[in-house]
Design an enzyme around this catalytic site. Structure first.
Site, PDB file in Angstrom:
ATOM      1  N   CYS A 115      13.577 110.284  48.911  1.00 37.30           N
ATOM      2  CA  CYS A 115      14.705 111.209  48.784  1.00 37.30           C
ATOM      3  C   CYS A 115      14.372 112.614  49.276  1.00 37.30           C
ATOM      4  CB  CYS A 115      15.166 111.270  47.335  1.00 37.30           C
ATOM      5  SG  CYS A 115      15.328 109.660  46.544  1.00 37.30           S
ATOM      6  N   HIS A 156      24.395 112.214  47.449  1.00 38.95           N
ATOM      7  CA  HIS A 156      22.973 112.013  47.731  1.00 38.95           C
ATOM      8  C   HIS A 156      22.759 110.951  48.819  1.00 38.95           C
ATOM      9  CE1 HIS A 156      18.755 111.812  47.354  1.00 38.95           C
ATOM     10  NE2 HIS A 156      18.640 110.965  46.349  1.00 38.95           N
TER      11      HIS A 156
END
Length: 391
Positions: free
Chosen positions: A86, A335
């Site tokens: 991420c 995200h």
């Protein structure tokens, strides 16, 4: 080493776009970033590109960087794909900064992209899970919500914080995201809604978890030698810090903090000469509500165990002393893994150039971005200065 400046940044909307190509999303973000550079910038001006992506669904795992850059006419420059879960986008920016500071390039594109909504929920969990500890977490059935739930349980047991405090993160970030036309979940929620949402992994519920999103974001960076050719704004990358840690929770000394964030933050503060008390806003990695609470303490915004106090007293609200996630954060803005870190640069650019609309802060001088890979296996922190604002 030469100073590095942010001269433009753009992104697509974050959301669910299963019919969109990742090349198409990247191209849209690239064109948006180019249009926001004050002076003309041509494709030929860009010396290098660094692109972040997890490669969800196996898309061009070997050459996904060149696959998107050649699509926008950048096929004759060096292009490197960065994968750090991420934190891929944030590390792409770090690599771009290093290329400029070293003198190897004057203008570098740092981008990120991901398409995640075109897979089944089971396959999506698989691709997300590869960013964690494979043998002892993913293959034993633990999901990322389960991993962060363990951290949340430990935190609530250790400090004066409650599930309601976790929900305050969601309420704040949804309120901010409702003002962001690029946000995936662009609606407000009440504290009652956030407390009473369906459970995902005790003590985390649906409102404590960010969505899986599609999208792309691009930041354009230039050296001090050429920045004046493109803009009069001096948005300087004042400091960068990065660190890694054990990938799995079981190997760590503590569940109530991320050592990689603490180290990365201290490095960024030391290199920039800017401390947490100087910051005017921060974009931090709130993949789960507990992650925002941990970040407050890891980034030295407050003492250990006092993160909930910042929320309760409104300190991290837009009108507070240190606004956090004015974009809506991962929780509301979304995200799309590879685009998350570069998307944070878009909010920095918006705030520094007065283009944040209803989210606009009053003449911010210093901002911070914080991007985490997995459950803390890798972290990168950037500190930015708007040199046009003096105090």
């Amino acid at each position: 080493m030469r100073d590095v400046y942010l001269i433009g940044a753009g992104q697509t909307a974050f959301g669910a776009f299963p019919q969109r190509s990742y090349r198409d999303l990247f191209a849209k973000a690239y064109q948006h970033a180019r249009k926001r550079v004050d002076g003309d910038i041509e494709t030929k001006d860009i010396d290098e590109a660094v692109v972040g992506s997890l490669g969800v669904g196996g898309r061009q795992l070997g050459l996904s960087g060149p696959a998107v850059t050649e699509h926008v006419g950048l096929q004759n420059i060096p292009c490197t794909r960065v994968e750090n879960a991420c934190a891929a986008g944030g590390f792409a920016v770090r690599q771009a900064v290093q290329a400029i500071r070293s003198g190897m390039a004057d203008v570098v594109l740092a981008g990120g992209f991901e398409v995640m909504s075109d897979l089944s929920s089971e396959m999506t969990k698989y691709w997300l899970g590869v960013s964690g500890e494979t043998e002892w977490e993913r293959l034993t059935g633990t999901t990322f919500s389960g991993v962060y739930a363990q951290m949340a349980s430990a935190y609530l047991d250790t400090y004066d914080a409650t599930v309601e405090d976790l929900s305050r993160v969601a309420v704040k970030n949804h309120k901010n995201g409702a003002k962001n036309p690029k946000a995936h979940l662009d609606f407000e929620c009440s504290l009652e809604d956030a407390v009473g949402a369906p459970e995902v992994a005790n003590p985390l519920n649906l409102y404590h978890c960010c969505p899986t999103s599609d999208g792309a974001a691009v930041a354009l960076l230039a050296s001090e030698d050429v920045v004046g050719e493109y803009t009069d704004d001096r948005l300087r990358v004042a400091g960068v810090g990065a660190a890694s840690d054990h990938v799995g929770l079981a190997e760590r000394d503590s569940y109530v903090g991320l050592a990689a964030t603490e180290t990365a933050a201290q490095t960024a503060y030391e290199r920039s000469g800017v401390g947490p008390d100087d910051l005017d806003f921060a974009e931090i990695h709130d993949c789960f509500a507990i992650a925002e609470l941990l970040a407050y303490e890891d980034l030295d915004f407050c003492e250990r165990g006092e993160a909930a106090k910042l929320l309760r007293e409104g300190i991290t609200e837009p009108d507070g002393d240190l606004p956090v996630n004015t974009s809506g954060g991962l929780k509301s803005k979304g995200h799309p893994i590879g685009a998350t870190g570069t998307g944070q640069m878009v909010e920095v650019f918006d705030q520094f150039t007065g283009q944040a609309g209803d989210r606009q802060l009053d003449s911010p001088r210093y901002g911070l971005t914080h991007n985490v890979g997995g459950s803390g296996g890798a972290t990168v922190v950037h500190v930015f200065e708007n040199e046009g604002v003096k105090r």
